[in-house]
Motif scaffolding. Structure first.
Motif, PDB file in Angstrom:
ATOM      1  N   LEU A   1       0.841  -1.202   0.000  1.00  0.00           N
ATOM      2  CA  LEU A   1       0.000   0.000   0.000  1.00  0.00           C
ATOM      3  C   LEU A   1       0.872   1.246   0.000  1.00  0.00           C
ATOM      4  O   LEU A   1       0.621   2.193  -0.764  1.00  0.00           O
ATOM      5  CB  LEU A   1      -0.904   0.006   1.234  1.00  0.00           C
ATOM      6  CG  LEU A   1      -1.696   1.302   1.484  1.00  0.00           C
ATOM      7  CD1 LEU A   1      -2.697   1.551   0.363  1.00  0.00           C
ATOM      8  CD2 LEU A   1      -2.407   1.246   2.832  1.00  0.00           C
ATOM      9  N   GLU A   2       1.917   1.259   0.832  1.00  0.00           N
ATOM     10  CA  GLU A   2       2.751   2.456   0.928  1.00  0.00           C
ATOM     11  C   GLU A   2       3.538   2.698  -0.355  1.00  0.00           C
ATOM     12  O   GLU A   2       3.905   3.836  -0.662  1.00  0.00           O
ATOM     13  CB  GLU A   2       3.710   2.334   2.117  1.00  0.00           C
ATOM     14  CG  GLU A   2       4.398   3.636   2.448  1.00  0.00           C
ATOM     15  CD  GLU A   2       4.923   3.701   3.866  1.00  0.00           C
ATOM     16  OE1 GLU A   2       6.134   3.974   3.999  1.00  0.00           O
ATOM     17  OE2 GLU A   2       4.146   3.493   4.820  1.00  0.00           O
ATOM     18  N   ARG A   3       3.779   1.652  -1.113  1.00  0.00           N
ATOM     19  CA  ARG A   3       4.450   1.821  -2.414  1.00  0.00           C
ATOM     20  C   ARG A   3       3.474   2.234  -3.508  1.00  0.00           C
ATOM     21  O   ARG A   3       3.877   2.493  -4.643  1.00  0.00           O
ATOM     22  CB  ARG A   3       5.144   0.518  -2.822  1.00  0.00           C
ATOM     23  CG  ARG A   3       6.358   0.169  -1.981  1.00  0.00           C
ATOM     24  CD  ARG A   3       7.133  -0.980  -2.604  1.00  0.00           C
ATOM     25  NE  ARG A   3       6.337  -2.193  -2.725  1.00  0.00           N
ATOM     26  CZ  ARG A   3       6.223  -3.104  -1.767  1.00  0.00           C
ATOM     27  NH1 ARG A   3       6.838  -2.915  -0.601  1.00  0.00           N
ATOM     28  NH2 ARG A   3       5.486  -4.184  -1.956  1.00  0.00           N
ATOM     29  N   GLY A   4       2.182   2.257  -3.186  1.00  0.00           N
ATOM     30  CA  GLY A   4       1.185   2.666  -4.171  1.00  0.00           C
ATOM     31  C   GLY A   4       0.664   1.535  -5.020  1.00  0.00           C
ATOM     32  O   GLY A   4       0.012   1.775  -6.045  1.00  0.00           O
ATOM     33  N   SER A   5       0.916   0.276  -4.612  1.00  0.00           N
ATOM     34  CA  SER A   5       0.452  -0.871  -5.394  1.00  0.00           C
ATOM     35  C   SER A   5      -1.070  -0.979  -5.309  1.00  0.00           C
ATOM     36  O   SER A   5      -1.664  -0.731  -4.260  1.00  0.00           O
ATOM     37  CB  SER A   5       1.085  -2.163  -4.870  1.00  0.00           C
ATOM     38  OG  SER A   5       2.497  -2.085  -4.925  1.00  0.00           O
ATOM     39  N   GLU A   6      -1.685  -1.367  -6.406  1.00  0.00           N
ATOM     40  CA  GLU A   6      -3.131  -1.547  -6.420  1.00  0.00           C
ATOM     41  C   GLU A   6      -3.496  -2.920  -5.866  1.00  0.00           C
ATOM     42  O   GLU A   6      -2.859  -3.916  -6.170  1.00  0.00           O
ATOM     43  CB  GLU A   6      -3.666  -1.408  -7.849  1.00  0.00           C
ATOM     44  CG  GLU A   6      -3.525   0.000  -8.424  1.00  0.00           C
ATOM     45  CD  GLU A   6      -4.190   0.138  -9.776  1.00  0.00           C
ATOM     46  OE1 GLU A   6      -4.828  -0.851 -10.219  1.00  0.00           O
ATOM     47  OE2 GLU A   6      -4.078   1.204 -10.390  1.00  0.00           O
ATOM     48  N   ALA A   7      -4.509  -2.965  -5.023  1.00  0.00           N
ATOM     49  CA  ALA A   7      -4.993  -4.216  -4.434  1.00  0.00           C
ATOM     50  C   ALA A   7      -6.403  -3.971  -3.914  1.00  0.00           C
ATOM     51  O   ALA A   7      -6.885  -2.835  -3.892  1.00  0.00           O
ATOM     52  CB  ALA A   7      -4.066  -4.699  -3.314  1.00  0.00           C
ATOM     53  N   LYS A   8      -7.061  -5.018  -3.465  1.00  0.00           N
ATOM     54  CA  LYS A   8      -8.416  -4.901  -2.931  1.00  0.00           C
ATOM     55  C   LYS A   8      -8.346  -4.585  -1.441  1.00  0.00           C
ATOM     56  O   LYS A   8      -8.552  -5.448  -0.587  1.00  0.00           O
ATOM     57  CB  LYS A   8      -9.192  -6.193  -3.186  1.00  0.00           C
ATOM     58  CG  LYS A   8      -9.443  -6.470  -4.661  1.00  0.00           C
ATOM     59  CD  LYS A   8     -10.255  -7.741  -4.848  1.00  0.00           C
ATOM     60  CE  LYS A   8     -10.528  -8.000  -6.324  1.00  0.00           C
ATOM     61  NZ  LYS A   8     -11.310  -9.252  -6.528  1.00  0.00           N
TER      62      LYS A   8
ATOM     63  N   SER B   1      -9.693  -3.425   1.883  1.00  0.00           N
ATOM     64  CA  SER B   1     -11.046  -3.366   2.424  1.00  0.00           C
ATOM     65  C   SER B   1     -11.271  -2.071   3.192  1.00  0.00           C
ATOM     66  O   SER B   1     -10.329  -1.456   3.718  1.00  0.00           O
ATOM     67  CB  SER B   1     -11.294  -4.557   3.353  1.00  0.00           C
ATOM     68  OG  SER B   1     -10.529  -4.440   4.547  1.00  0.00           O
ATOM     69  N   ALA B   2     -12.533  -1.671   3.276  1.00  0.00           N
ATOM     70  CA  ALA B   2     -12.887  -0.491   4.063  1.00  0.00           C
ATOM     71  C   ALA B   2     -12.538  -0.702   5.530  1.00  0.00           C
ATOM     72  O   ALA B   2     -12.128   0.233   6.228  1.00  0.00           O
ATOM     73  CB  ALA B   2     -14.367  -0.174   3.899  1.00  0.00           C
ATOM     74  N   ASP B   3     -12.691  -1.943   6.001  1.00  0.00           N
ATOM     75  CA  ASP B   3     -12.365  -2.242   7.395  1.00  0.00           C
ATOM     76  C   ASP B   3     -10.886  -1.979   7.668  1.00  0.00           C
ATOM     77  O   ASP B   3     -10.522  -1.379   8.682  1.00  0.00           O
ATOM     78  CB  ASP B   3     -12.721  -3.697   7.695  1.00  0.00           C
ATOM     79  CG  ASP B   3     -12.858  -3.979   9.178  1.00  0.00           C
ATOM     80  OD1 ASP B   3     -13.551  -3.203   9.858  1.00  0.00           O
ATOM     81  OD2 ASP B   3     -12.280  -4.953   9.661  1.00  0.00           O
ATOM     82  N   PHE B   4     -10.015  -2.414   6.759  1.00  0.00           N
ATOM     83  CA  PHE B   4      -8.579  -2.162   6.904  1.00  0.00           C
ATOM     84  C   PHE B   4      -8.261  -0.673   6.822  1.00  0.00           C
ATOM     85  O   PHE B   4      -7.507  -0.131   7.628  1.00  0.00           O
ATOM     86  CB  PHE B   4      -7.799  -2.924   5.832  1.00  0.00           C
ATOM     87  CG  PHE B   4      -6.394  -2.424   5.640  1.00  0.00           C
ATOM     88  CD1 PHE B   4      -5.454  -2.544   6.658  1.00  0.00           C
ATOM     89  CD2 PHE B   4      -6.008  -1.814   4.456  1.00  0.00           C
ATOM     90  CE1 PHE B   4      -4.156  -2.072   6.489  1.00  0.00           C
ATOM     91  CE2 PHE B   4      -4.723  -1.331   4.274  1.00  0.00           C
ATOM     92  CZ  PHE B   4      -3.790  -1.461   5.299  1.00  0.00           C
ATOM     93  N   LEU B   5      -8.842   0.025   5.847  1.00  0.00           N
ATOM     94  CA  LEU B   5      -8.563   1.450   5.686  1.00  0.00           C
ATOM     95  C   LEU B   5      -9.036   2.251   6.895  1.00  0.00           C
ATOM     96  O   LEU B   5      -8.393   3.226   7.298  1.00  0.00           O
ATOM     97  CB  LEU B   5      -9.198   1.973   4.400  1.00  0.00           C
ATOM     98  CG  LEU B   5      -8.626   1.405   3.099  1.00  0.00           C
ATOM     99  CD1 LEU B   5      -9.403   1.939   1.897  1.00  0.00           C
ATOM    100  CD2 LEU B   5      -7.145   1.730   2.957  1.00  0.00           C
TER     101      LEU B   5
END
Length: 264
Positions: A49-56, A58-62
């Motif tokens: 995520l910190e590198r800007g990679s696209e993935a699914k 979740s709203a719970d994680f965010l």
């Protein structure tokens, strides 16, 4: 995204965060490993995520990440837009715990008195509403908008931490959801939890068709492999309690079972 997350991490004081060891650090702020622990994901997953990679993501994680990094509403919105390309949903999710008649001070005292065993309380929909310090040592993410079942199904790290994930954890959780839904068919939070788990987890959809129903996991022996134990597999006996005045609250105590651990 990389610059934003690094900036948000750098302004945090690890000494003010339960469950993190702050002594001996050479620099201020949180590391990627810290943030991964606080949000219940792997360091590799958070690093992507910190590198800007696209993935699914979740709203719970965010939402857990937003809470862990103490993001403002504007910063949380920016995180969502950068990570998943849309703003967060309005904060209008049903709160199953709103109707729980509980003395919070007394509940916290009970949880604290379970030390050194980790202990926590959830509402009917498995949202964590109370915990003691040992619980945060084991699961630091529990302090940040945590939902026990969403984490178990929607975060890849859970399958590594919960040993024998499908048989011992996932299927019993789904059976408990089905049981609670049958007893509280009008509860919006339970309905929403069921919908999110089935939408977000193909494994959950497959297991759901078994139509299993489980009341609780009291007395069950389960195994964990979490960072707090440096990769060592630990057996725990689950003690599940409910107050006599309400079935909308559950209290869980994890008792380490030395005999079970020796048998691994």
């Amino acid at each position: 995204m990389p610059d934003l997350l690094r900036s948000w991490r750098s302004r945090m004081d690890p000494r003010a965060i339960p469950g993190l060891a702050a002594s001996g650090r050479r620099s201020a702020g949180l590391t990627q490993r810290d943030v991964a622990r606080l949000t219940g994901v792997s360091e590799r997953w958070y690093g992507a995520l910190e590198r800007g990679s696209e993935a699914k993501y979740s709203a719970d994680f965010l939402d857990r990440l937003s809470s862990a990094l103490r993001l403002s509403p504007a910063e949380r919105r920016a995180l969502y837009l950068k990570a998943v390309g849309r703003p967060p949903a309005l904060a209008s999710t049903p709160d199953a715990g709103a109707a729980v008649d509980v003395d919070k001070a007394l509940l916290q005292r009970f949880l604290d008195n379970q030390s050194p065993a980790p202990a926590f309380a959830t509402d009917l929909a498995w949202n964590v509403i109370g915990y003691n310090e040992p619980l945060l040592d084991w699961f630091p993410w529990a302090a940040y908008r945590a939902n026990q079942v969403r984490w178990a199904f929607l975060e890849p790290e859970a399958r590594q931490h919960l040993v024998n994930w499908e048989q011992d954890w996932a299927r019993p959780f789904l059976g408990q959801i089905r049981y609670e839904r049958a007893h509280h068919p009008k509860n919006e939070a339970l309905w929403q939890l069921e919908r999110e788990i089935l939408a977000g987890s193909p494994a959950a959809r497959r297991m759901w068709d078994r139509r299993e129903m489980v009341e609780h996991s009291h007395g069950a022996l389960r195994r964990l492999r979490i960072p707090f134990h440096q990769g060592r597999e630990v057996a725990v006996r689950i003690v599940a309690l409910r107050p006599m005045r309400s079935d909308l609250l559950r209290v869980i105590v994890l008792l380490e079972d030395r005999h079970g651990s020796d048998a691994v």
